[in-house]
Design a protein around this motif. Structure first.
Motif, PDB file in Angstrom:
ATOM      1  N   ALA A 155      -3.844   9.884   5.224  1.00  0.00           N
ATOM      2  CA  ALA A 155      -4.756  10.689   4.408  1.00  0.00           C
ATOM      3  C   ALA A 155      -5.578  11.634   5.278  1.00  0.00           C
ATOM      4  O   ALA A 155      -5.802  12.807   4.923  1.00  0.00           O
TER       5      ALA A 155
ATOM      6  N   LEU B 247      -7.934   7.800  -1.960  1.00  0.00           N
ATOM      7  CA  LEU B 247      -7.052   6.646  -1.879  1.00  0.00           C
ATOM      8  C   LEU B 247      -7.473   5.610  -2.912  1.00  0.00           C
ATOM      9  O   LEU B 247      -8.632   5.179  -2.925  1.00  0.00           O
TER      10      LEU B 247
ATOM     11  N   LYS C 180      -3.947  -0.642   5.421  1.00  0.00           N
ATOM     12  CA  LYS C 180      -4.946   0.323   4.965  1.00  0.00           C
ATOM     13  C   LYS C 180      -5.319   1.299   6.081  1.00  0.00           C
ATOM     14  O   LYS C 180      -5.599   2.475   5.817  1.00  0.00           O
TER      15      LYS C 180
ATOM     16  N   TYR D 192       0.814  -1.217   0.000  1.00  0.00           N
ATOM     17  CA  TYR D 192       0.000   0.000   0.000  1.00  0.00           C
ATOM     18  C   TYR D 192       0.847   1.267   0.000  1.00  0.00           C
ATOM     19  O   TYR D 192       0.364   2.332  -0.394  1.00  0.00           O
TER      20      TYR D 192
ATOM     21  N   ARG E 136      -2.524   3.825   6.127  1.00  0.00           N
ATOM     22  CA  ARG E 136      -2.631   4.709   4.958  1.00  0.00           C
ATOM     23  C   ARG E 136      -3.784   5.694   5.125  1.00  0.00           C
ATOM     24  O   ARG E 136      -3.661   6.888   4.812  1.00  0.00           O
TER      25      ARG E 136
END
Length: 646
Positions: A627, A640, A620, A498, A623
């Motif tokens: 964000a 994303l 995730k 990722y 990530r």
């Protein structure tokens, strides 16, 4: 409750016996063979331990139920020995040890192969180290074998099938040595106060050793050690010496009459508070908490056995007595059952389904303990090993030849299967193998630089690496550093997927205390986004987190990953991380704990590390946190890109 208590008047004090108040404890007055209320106290103890092992966050101090057991055992065993000495003039050691064997071995010999076979058909990881555990179970040395193996009772990241048998080992060692010590004590002195003080002194010495030898980062040694965990057993023995004397532990005095109810209420309040608030991560638990729980239980035992009353009436309720009578079997079965059910029915903590699986584990435990009690334990206790075996053979023959052959065949197959499972048990869990492989892969990356020497008096803030130009846009993988422990190692392949070209520095068994040094070692090479994933081992160290954040500085994007696992500290650990992130506009939480809510199949069999699927959820979550921080600082939404599972 006595008649006078029911009428609201104080009963008149019992007349003092003709013997001196400090009389001979080896000649106690006649008592009934059964001590009322003790089964109820056992029921309370096993309930506390059960709740703790079903989910430690439900009753953080539930492990102190073991200390309630210790006090009751110390009191009961010493009382029985003193009664035998008073009745026969001696103590039949062989008879005593035979009775203990009849009490303990039947249920244990049923549990061990049953648990091994259940684990084999459920999850092979539960069999790691099982050979050592079976040896410890059958020789009553589990506590010392686990200490020598470096096992961690409170922070175990690999479930151990028979870990709960450590306390049985401590009790059995007490049963082996205490009768000999008691004979020596009775030859030395026959004064109740001297004997009680000696036993209490041994208990307090053990509590002092626990406090002095405690390693706060690894308390298992002092918790498992017979030398450091005798306080409950010895306080129970001290009470037995005093109770056997004519003054009945000084309960014949007007002072006791006035304060009896106050003692009961205070002891209950102290024990309840400790069960609800004590923490295995707090040094205070081992430097006073266990001692305080043992003292409170000793007071409760005295109140309960001294005379009828409201507390005794509650503890004598049929359900309490039923559970107390089966408490040994419940204790033996509950932990293997909890582990097997958790593997067969994996559910995320906090969900309704998770609670239902815990209730199912409870039902299975109680059913197994009841069957063991009625079909195995009671027959041996009443008839002895030979008598119970003869009766079982007689009943088996009564079922017919064909049925008997089937039964013997099942026994033979189970025996052979158990031996095969023990001989082929894995040395390492699948989680350990995955982490080892991932660590080897990480070792080929950009090595972490050695920490630069710090000038005298320099702190983390002055040693902070040079900050990059402010940039709060969503970082790419090559702009991200991830520092952490085995959680990061386990998810490393997904983090690369990722966040391509992410740089990671992660190793098993790391703690938050290592984070500041790792940050400082990077110096000016530290990337503009930093992910910190520590705390699996020993929890959140607020001071170390603060130092690491100060060393990173306010110009870099920082992600703190929350924790998840079968530890009572998880909620407080995550609350501490939230508090540390608050007020720092460059810091955001990646809530791994919340991401797991309502999911299953995301974790390895240990219930801590991410599975293959879970590693993608972990990555995730990290990530998404980056964000979120970018959107917060720039005011621009971040899209994303969804990635297919590889």
């Amino acid at each position: 409750m006595s008649t006078t208590e029911a009428q609201g008047t104080r009963p008149s004090p019992r007349p003092l016996p003709s013997a001196p108040p400090d009389g001979d404890p080896a000649r106690p007055r006649a008592r009934t063979s059964r001590l009322p209320g003790l089964d109820g106290l056992r029921a309370l103890a096993i309930a506390a331990v059960l709740v703790f092992h079903l989910d430690a966050s439900w009753l953080p101090g539930g492990f102190l139920g073991v200390d309630v057991f210790f006090v009751v055992s110390g009191f009961l065993i010493t009382t029985l020995l003193l009664r035998e000495r008073a009745t026969t003039g001696s103590i039949d050691l062989r008879g005593f040890w035979t009775r203990r064997a009849r009490r303990l071995l039947p249920a244990l010999l049923l549990l061990v192969p049953s648990a091994v076979l259940l684990a084999r058909v459920s999850e092979g990881d539960l069999l790691v180290g099982v050979g050592r555990q079976v040896l410890g179970a059958l020789t009553f040395t589990s506590n010392w074998l686990e200490v020598s193996a470096g096992s961690d009772y409170f922070e175990a990241t690999t479930p151990q099938l028979l870990m709960n048998l450590w306390s049985l080992a401590v009790e059995e060692q007490f049963y082996l040595l205490w009768p000999l010590a008691l004979l020596v004590l009775l030859r030395t002195s026959r004064r109740a106060v001297v004997l009680a003080a000696t036993a209490a002194g041994l208990g307090l010495t053990s509590a002092l050793l626990m406090a002095l030898r405690l390693d706060p980062d690894a308390p298992t040694r002092v918790y498992f050690g017979t030398d450091t965990h005798l306080v409950g057993l010895m306080l129970g023995a001290a009470l037995a010496f005093a109770w056997a004397a004519p003054h009945r532990a000084w309960t014949t005095t007007p002072h006791w009459e006035r304060h009896r109810r106050t003692v009961a209420v205070a002891a209950l309040a102290v024990l309840a508070a400790l069960l609800a608030t004590a923490s295995e991560t707090s040094p205070w638990t081992f430097r006073g908490g266990i001692l305080l729980a043992s003292v409170a239980t000793t007071a409760l035992v005295l109140v309960v056995v001294e005379r009828p009353g409201r507390l005794r009436a509650l503890l004598e309720l049929p359900l309490a007595r039923w559970v107390g009578a089966r408490s040994y079997g419940i204790y033996l079965w509950h932990w293997p059952v909890v582990l097997v059910v958790a593997q067969d029915l994996p559910e995320a903590r906090g969900s309704t389904a998770y609670v239902l699986t815990r209730l199912w584990a409870l039902v299975v435990t109680v059913a197994a303990a009841d069957l063991s009690y009625r079909l195995v334990e009671l027959p041996v206790r009443r008839r002895g090993f030979r008598g119970a075996a003869r009766e079982a053979l007689r009943r088996l023959r009564g079922l017919g030849t064909r049925t008997a052959r089937v039964v013997w065949g099942v026994v033979a197959v189970a025996t052979v299967a158990t031996v095969v499972v023990l001989l082929t048990a894995p040395d390492r869990s699948s989680t350990e193998e995955l982490i080892t492989a991932n660590e080897a892969a990480l070792a080929g990356q950009d090595p972490a630089p050695a920490p630069a020497p710090r000038a005298p008096g320099a702190d983390a803030a002055t040693a902070a690496p040079a900050a990059p130009a402010q940039d709060w846009s969503m970082p790419e993988g090559r702009e991200v550093d991830v520092l952490g422990d085995s959680m990061v190692v386990g998810a490393s392949h997904a983090l690369r997927y990722y966040l391509p070209k992410v740089r990671m520095d992660a190793k098993s068994n790391r703690r938050w205390s290592a984070a500041p040094g790792l940050v400082e070692a990077r110096g000016g090479s530290l990337r503009r986004a930093v992910v910190l994933g520590f705390g699996t081992n020993a929890g959140t160290d607020a001071q170390a987190v603060r130092r690491a954040l100060d060393a990173i500085g306010p110009e870099r994007m920082v992600v703190l990953v929350t924790l998840h696992g079968p530890f009572s500290r998880i909620e407080s650990d995550n609350a501490a991380l939230r508090d540390l992130a608050a007020g720092r506009p460059n810091v955001v939480l990646a809530d791994w704990h919340a991401a797991l809510a309502g999911t299953n199949g995301q974790l390895q069999p240990d219930g801590i590390h991410p599975s293959l699927e879970g590693s993608h959820l972990y990555a995730k979550t990290v990530r998404a946190a980056l964000a979120e921080l970018s959107e917060r600082r720039t005011g621009r939404p971040v899209t994303l890109r969804a990635l297919p599972l590889p």
